[in-house]
Structure formats: structure tokens, C-alpha cells
Design a protein around this motif. Structure first.
Motif, PDB file in Angstrom:
ATOM      1  N   GLY A  65      30.112 -30.294  97.510  1.00 47.94           N
ATOM      2  CA  GLY A  65      30.523 -29.007  97.522  1.00 47.94           C
ATOM      3  C   GLY A  65      29.307 -28.148  97.102  1.00 47.94           C
ATOM      4  O   GLY A  65      28.506 -28.544  96.520  1.00 47.94           O
ATOM      5  N   PRO A  66      29.369 -26.580  97.327  1.00 47.85           N
ATOM      6  CA  PRO A  66      28.418 -25.780  97.184  1.00 47.85           C
ATOM      7  C   PRO A  66      28.126 -25.672  95.812  1.00 47.85           C
ATOM      8  O   PRO A  66      29.029 -25.469  94.708  1.00 47.85           O
ATOM      9  CB  PRO A  66      28.870 -24.618  97.975  1.00 47.85           C
ATOM     10  N   SER A  67      26.978 -25.303  95.418  1.00 45.48           N
ATOM     11  CA  SER A  67      26.685 -24.842  93.964  1.00 45.48           C
ATOM     12  C   SER A  67      27.541 -23.828  93.371  1.00 45.48           C
ATOM     13  O   SER A  67      27.764 -23.434  92.229  1.00 45.48           O
ATOM     14  CB  SER A  67      25.152 -24.800  93.549  1.00 45.48           C
ATOM     15  N   SER A  68      27.696 -22.816  94.536  1.00 43.01           N
ATOM     16  CA  SER A  68      28.448 -21.484  94.179  1.00 43.01           C
ATOM     17  C   SER A  68      29.775 -21.876  94.040  1.00 43.01           C
ATOM     18  O   SER A  68      30.610 -20.863  93.329  1.00 43.01           O
ATOM     19  CB  SER A  68      28.262 -20.693  95.268  1.00 43.01           C
ATOM     20  N   GLY A  69      30.385 -22.950  93.888  1.00 40.14           N
ATOM     21  CA  GLY A  69      31.613 -23.266  93.387  1.00 40.14           C
ATOM     22  C   GLY A  69      32.738 -22.632  94.726  1.00 40.14           C
ATOM     23  O   GLY A  69      32.399 -22.396  95.616  1.00 40.14           O
ATOM     24  N   GLY A  70      34.018 -22.688  94.050  1.00 42.52           N
ATOM     25  CA  GLY A  70      34.848 -21.947  95.113  1.00 42.52           C
ATOM     26  C   GLY A  70      35.795 -23.112  95.983  1.00 42.52           C
ATOM     27  O   GLY A  70      36.697 -22.634  96.796  1.00 42.52           O
ATOM     28  N   ILE A  71      35.249 -24.431  95.894  1.00 36.09           N
ATOM     29  CA  ILE A  71      35.642 -25.327  96.904  1.00 36.09           C
ATOM     30  C   ILE A  71      36.847 -26.008  96.373  1.00 36.09           C
ATOM     31  O   ILE A  71      36.796 -26.145  94.977  1.00 36.09           O
ATOM     32  CB  ILE A  71      34.489 -26.332  97.245  1.00 36.09           C
ATOM     33  N   THR A  72      37.954 -26.294  97.060  1.00 36.96           N
ATOM     34  CA  THR A  72      39.262 -26.877  96.581  1.00 36.96           C
ATOM     35  C   THR A  72      38.915 -28.712  96.789  1.00 36.96           C
ATOM     36  O   THR A  72      38.629 -28.948  98.178  1.00 36.96           O
ATOM     37  CB  THR A  72      40.292 -26.522  97.434  1.00 36.96           C
ATOM     38  N   ILE A  73      39.002 -29.300  95.853  1.00 39.84           N
ATOM     39  CA  ILE A  73      39.008 -30.666  96.113  1.00 39.84           C
ATOM     40  C   ILE A  73      40.436 -31.373  95.838  1.00 39.84           C
ATOM     41  O   ILE A  73      41.227 -30.887  94.866  1.00 39.84           O
ATOM     42  CB  ILE A  73      38.051 -31.506  95.324  1.00 39.84           C
ATOM     43  N   THR A  74      40.521 -32.378  96.408  1.00 42.02           N
ATOM     44  CA  THR A  74      41.849 -33.028  96.262  1.00 42.02           C
ATOM     45  C   THR A  74      41.922 -34.369  95.590  1.00 42.02           C
ATOM     46  O   THR A  74      40.931 -34.904  95.663  1.00 42.02           O
ATOM     47  CB  THR A  74      42.710 -33.448  97.462  1.00 42.02           C
ATOM     48  N   LEU A  75      42.466 -34.573  94.470  1.00 40.39           N
ATOM     49  CA  LEU A  75      42.635 -35.832  93.586  1.00 40.39           C
ATOM     50  C   LEU A  75      43.557 -36.562  94.038  1.00 40.39           C
ATOM     51  O   LEU A  75      44.935 -36.068  94.244  1.00 40.39           O
ATOM     52  CB  LEU A  75      42.515 -35.693  92.130  1.00 40.39           C
ATOM     53  N   TRP A  76      43.382 -37.955  94.225  1.00 39.14           N
ATOM     54  CA  TRP A  76      44.459 -38.974  94.269  1.00 39.14           C
ATOM     55  C   TRP A  76      44.620 -39.978  93.282  1.00 39.14           C
ATOM     56  O   TRP A  76      43.523 -40.251  92.816  1.00 39.14           O
ATOM     57  CB  TRP A  76      44.660 -39.636  95.649  1.00 39.14           C
TER      58      TRP A  76
END
Length: 159
Positions: A65-76
Motif C-alpha cells: 500500500g501507499p506510504s501515505s497510508g489510508g489503505i484498508t487491509i483485511t486480516l483473516w
């Protein structure tokens, strides 16, 4: 006969003998919880006697994801707890050493988190549920660099 683990009543409690009862716990999360057993007007407490299994992260998506953040990741995975409300402080998440912006609990086996800005390749993702942590090691990579996060004294740029 009644039993409690932490703040939740047991699904069932069965008297086995003068020195033993069997309790079936509800789904939950946390470590070192008190176990309370009562019969009639008598109650016994075993402080810190029960721990649920720690969270296990089996996969995450996306992996970059971008260094700027704000990305949503999913954990399973498993053992993410039941009906956890992040605003109540039951869930906190970190990527590397930075607290995630937001966490959305989905189920005992899935959750989503919004990552903060950061840098790094193969950073770890940590999920903490009621004081117990599970880590996916070397799993997430930030793309690029955030201006201002570089140490100018280590810069090797030439002009």
C-alpha cells in the motif's frame, strides 16, 4: 451451580464432584480471566485462571500500500474475539510500531484495519485482542517514501 469466565456467564455448568465442576465457556477473547463458580449462597473465585487462545493471523490482503497510508487491509485468521467494539478499547492494532487509524471487527476470523502512513518493506502486522497479540511477520510493504520521514544526515543524493 453457576459459572462465569471473565464477565460472561458459562453456557453450561455441571457439578462433577465435591471438588470439581465443568463449565462450557462462551466464545470470547482475553487472557488471565477470573473463573467464578457458585452454588446456593457460596462463591469461589480462581483469579486469572483462564485464557482464550491468542489471535492467529493467517493472511492479509492487500500485501502492499501507499506510504501515505489510508489503505484498508483485511486480516483473516482465528480467535479475533466476539462483537468487539474498537471505540470501547477492546481492540488495538499496530503495523510496525504505529497504531492503525481504525479497526473494523467483522467476525472471529476476519477484521479490517485502515493503516497509517509509514515506510518499510516486510513490516509486521499485529492484532491485539483484549491484551493478547497475534502477529503476521514480514507481511506488509509500504510503497515509496513519505517526504519528511527520511533522515537528511543519511542521504547520499548528489547533484
Amino acid at each position: 451451580v453457576r459459572g462465569r469466565v471473565g464477565g460472561s456467564g458459562a453456557v453450561s455448568t455441571v457439578w462433577v464432584s465435591e471438588s470439581s465442576v465443568r463449565c462450557v465457556t462462551r466464545a470470547g477473547a482475553g487472557g488471565k480471566l477470573n473463573v467464578t463458580v457458585g452454588a446456593d449462597s457460596k462463591t469461589a473465585v480462581c483469579p486469572g485462571c483462564y485464557s482464550y487462545d491468542i489471535p492467529v493471523i493467517s493472511s492479509i490482503s492487500p500485501l502492499t500500500g501507499p506510504s501515505s497510508g489510508g489503505i484498508t487491509i483485511t486480516l483473516w485468521g482465528s480467535n479475533f474475539g466476539q462483537e468487539l467494539e474498537p471505540r470501547n478499547g477492546f481492540v488495538s492494532t499496530t503495523t510496525g510500531h504505529t497504531l492503525a487509524k481504525t479497526l473494523f471487527w467483522t467476525s472471529d476470523s476476519a477484521c479490517k484495519m485502515v493503516l497509517p502512513k509509514g515506510v518499510g518493506v516486510k513490516t509486521g502486522v499485529v492484532l491485539e485482542v483484549v491484551g493478547q497479540s497475534g502477529t503476521a511477520v514480514d507481511t506488509f510493504e509500504y510503497d515509496g517514501v513519505i517526504p519528511g520521514l527520511l533522515d537528511a544526515s543519511r542521504s547520499t543524493a548528489t547533484g
